[in-house]
Write a protein that holds these residues in place. Sequence first.
Motif, PDB file in Angstrom:
ATOM      1  N   GLU A 107      -3.656   2.837  -1.263  1.00 53.40           N
ATOM      2  CA  GLU A 107      -2.697   1.854  -1.775  1.00 53.40           C
ATOM      3  C   GLU A 107      -1.540   1.638  -0.803  1.00 53.40           C
ATOM      4  N   GLU A 108      -1.098   2.720  -0.172  1.00 51.30           N
ATOM      5  CA  GLU A 108       0.022   2.646   0.766  1.00 51.30           C
ATOM      6  C   GLU A 108      -0.422   2.249   2.179  1.00 51.30           C
ATOM      7  N   LYS A 109      -1.742   2.127   2.361  1.00 53.02           N
ATOM      8  CA  LYS A 109      -2.317   1.814   3.682  1.00 53.02           C
ATOM      9  C   LYS A 109      -2.021   2.928   4.697  1.00 53.02           C
ATOM     10  N   SER A 111      -6.513   7.820  -3.250  1.00 55.32           N
ATOM     11  CA  SER A 111      -6.185   6.508  -3.809  1.00 55.32           C
ATOM     12  C   SER A 111      -4.760   6.107  -3.426  1.00 55.32           C
ATOM     13  N   TYR A 112      -3.831   7.058  -3.533  1.00 60.08           N
ATOM     14  CA  TYR A 112      -2.450   6.794  -3.137  1.00 60.08           C
ATOM     15  C   TYR A 112      -2.392   6.382  -1.663  1.00 60.08           C
TER      16      TYR A 112
END
Length: 165
Positions: free
Chosen positions: A58-60, A54-55
């Motif tokens: 979110e950071e692409k 997920s991280y």
Amino acid sequence: MKVIIAIDPGKSGGYAVHWGHSDSYIGTQPRGVSVYKMPESEVELIDQIKSVKSYAGEEKYEIEAVIETVGGYIGGKGAPGSSMFNFGFSTGFVHGALIALQIPLHEIRPQEWQKRVNAGNSKAHASKAAWKRHLVNLAKKHFPSVSGINLSTADALLILEAHLK
């Protein structure tokens, strides 16, 4: 940028997460590395891996995992076949979780990562415990700013280091 999860499978193993590796980074001291002992339950492990993924999303960042390849030999005198089965089950579970979560997976043999990080080999040490202490000390040398390096997490850090080379 890429998030990398390096895994030493098994109940007494652990994993390391590099939270943002850039291929343009030159050096042996990666930034943003954390270590974790393998959780008690498989569900907890999946939740932790989902959180890392997920991280990355979110950071692409891209995400990938590297896991130590295991063989059929558990080692040691008096090691029952059930030990080998349990270790294989745990490793297979980690493989399955990563595949189900669509995280690209690489494998590395113990001899290969040990060679890449200049660990030597276990035969040069008086006992298995001495060998493991050597690997912990080597991980601390390679990752002086990472806290939580111990018997459960050292191999995962060294697997990460080998994967980055």
